[in-house]
Design a protein around this motif. Structure first.
Motif, PDB file in Angstrom:
ATOM      1  N   PRO A 243       0.994  -1.186   0.009  1.00  0.00           N
ATOM      2  CA  PRO A 243      -0.057   0.122  -0.103  1.00  0.00           C
ATOM      3  C   PRO A 243       0.734   1.273  -0.009  1.00  0.00           C
ATOM      4  N   SER A 244       1.943   1.244   0.624  1.00  0.00           N
ATOM      5  CA  SER A 244       2.878   2.512   0.602  1.00  0.00           C
ATOM      6  C   SER A 244       3.354   3.095  -0.689  1.00  0.00           C
ATOM      7  N   ARG A 245       3.163   2.017  -1.667  1.00  0.00           N
ATOM      8  CA  ARG A 245       3.629   2.592  -3.233  1.00  0.00           C
ATOM      9  C   ARG A 245       2.879   3.856  -3.437  1.00  0.00           C
ATOM     10  N   VAL A 246       1.673   3.875  -3.394  1.00  0.00           N
ATOM     11  CA  VAL A 246       0.860   4.911  -3.726  1.00  0.00           C
ATOM     12  C   VAL A 246       1.175   6.431  -3.021  1.00  0.00           C
ATOM     13  N   VAL A 247       1.999   6.304  -2.007  1.00  0.00           N
ATOM     14  CA  VAL A 247       2.511   7.516  -1.321  1.00  0.00           C
ATOM     15  C   VAL A 247       3.405   8.254  -2.345  1.00  0.00           C
ATOM     16  N   ASP A 248       4.169   7.467  -3.276  1.00  0.00           N
ATOM     17  CA  ASP A 248       5.174   8.136  -4.337  1.00  0.00           C
ATOM     18  C   ASP A 248       4.156   9.438  -5.099  1.00  0.00           C
TER      19      ASP A 248
ATOM     20  N   GLN B 294      -4.088  -3.421   9.227  1.00  0.00           N
ATOM     21  CA  GLN B 294      -2.780  -3.385   9.120  1.00  0.00           C
ATOM     22  C   GLN B 294      -2.383  -2.514   7.514  1.00  0.00           C
ATOM     23  N   VAL B 295      -3.168  -2.587   6.427  1.00  0.00           N
ATOM     24  CA  VAL B 295      -3.026  -1.717   5.388  1.00  0.00           C
ATOM     25  C   VAL B 295      -3.212  -0.364   5.662  1.00  0.00           C
ATOM     26  N   LEU B 296      -4.340  -0.069   6.494  1.00  0.00           N
ATOM     27  CA  LEU B 296      -4.318   1.471   7.104  1.00  0.00           C
ATOM     28  C   LEU B 296      -3.284   1.734   7.590  1.00  0.00           C
ATOM     29  N   ASN B 297      -2.824   1.008   8.858  1.00  0.00           N
ATOM     30  CA  ASN B 297      -1.691   1.564   9.510  1.00  0.00           C
ATOM     31  C   ASN B 297      -0.230   1.760   8.471  1.00  0.00           C
ATOM     32  N   GLU B 298      -0.256   0.890   7.647  1.00  0.00           N
ATOM     33  CA  GLU B 298       1.216   1.256   6.976  1.00  0.00           C
ATOM     34  C   GLU B 298       1.077   2.215   6.028  1.00  0.00           C
ATOM     35  N   LEU B 299      -0.114   2.462   5.494  1.00  0.00           N
ATOM     36  CA  LEU B 299      -0.383   3.745   4.524  1.00  0.00           C
ATOM     37  C   LEU B 299      -0.409   4.929   5.357  1.00  0.00           C
TER      38      LEU B 299
END
Length: 281
Positions: free
Chosen positions: A158-163, A198-203
């Motif tokens: 999920p963190s990929r979209v933070v780019d 978990q996805v929400l926390n990582e993002l």
């Protein structure tokens, strides 16, 4: 004294001091000294509601255009006061809280797919009218046009979209609006099934490491989105996607979001549709 028409659920009820951050024709943003509510917006009644916004007839009050960035503001007894121009003081106590959609307890996947397709058709039609020199066939074409990262497999990374943070022009760059759309779906999906925690926390952690890459205004809206707070039109569109069996209702909710900003509405919708497909299809 000017009376606010509506207010968001995150508008402060207690005293604060602040200063004007930015002044526009139909909006004024205020930075407060309260860490729990660091940002308050005054929005013309023609603009959509936000969690920390007061809707006021700004366009009918020429005095607001005389306010300057950096001027002092303070909130006492439910009245937002402008020492430099007392005629702009705003009475907020009579303002009504804007209406949130009902809770979604369950949804039908088949109906969600239908509603998502209706929304994508409406989005693409809007984009092609607005951008007649290019041809957009689907949401992926639009995201490519915006140069945003939207790989398949969001759940696994999920963190990929933070780019995408900070990509694009304006007070709220397209990449940030796209992420807000994803978060709107992610929060709703997590209410239905907390397997997405978990996805929400990582993002959330990934976004918080990139605050410096975007504007003050956009950082504020991203922070609200991380807490699950979104503008009224965004909340109602997510509700309609998950709940409605009426094409008319879905179209209305879609068009209400498309009215946000110059392109922010379309960018948010692209994130919502991407999030629905990645999380729930």
């Amino acid at each position: 004294m000017i009376f606010a028409i509506e207010k968001g659920n995150q508008c402060p009820e207690w005293a604060f001091d602040g200063q004007i951050h930015s002044v526009f024709d139909k909006a004024i943003n205020i930075i407060t000294n309260d860490a729990s509510i660091p940002w308050v917006s005054l929005l013309d009644y023609t603009l959509p509601n936000t969690p920390c916004g007061y809707r006021v007839a700004l366009s009918m009050q020429p005095g607001f255009r005389q306010l300057k960035v950096g001027e002092r503001v303070y909130f006492r007894g439910g009245i937002l006061r402008f020492p430099s121009n007392p005629l702009c003081n705003i009475e907020t106590r009579s303002a009504k809280f804007w209406k949130n959609p009902p809770l979604i307890l369950r949804y039908e996947k088949e109906q969600l797919i239908i509603n998502s397709k209706i929304s994508e058709v409406g989005l693409i039609k809007y984009i092609n009218i607005k951008l007649p020199k290019i041809t957009i066939k689907n949401k992926s074409d639009y995201l490519s046009y915006l140069h945003l990262t939207f790989d398949k497999g969001f759940l696994h990374s999920p963190s990929r979209v933070v780019d995408n943070i900070g990509k694009g022009d304006g007070l709220t760059p397209s990449g940030d609006d796209f992420i807000c759309g994803i978060l709107a779906v992610l929060h709703q999906a997590n209410k239905l099934d907390n397997q997405f925690s978990q996805v929400l926390n990582e993002l959330t952690k990934a976004i918080q490491t990139r605050w410096h890459q975007t504007t003050d205004v956009s950082r504020h809206y991203l922070a609200q989105a991380l807490d699950g707070d979104f503008s009224q039109p965004v909340q109602w569109l997510v509700y309609s996607l998950f709940h409605s069996s009426s094409d008319i209702d879905v179209d209305k909710a879609l068009n209400d979001v498309l009215e946000i900003g110059s392109s922010s509405g379309a960018d948010i919708i692209s994130g919502i549709l991407y999030g629905v497909e990645e999380l729930l299809f």
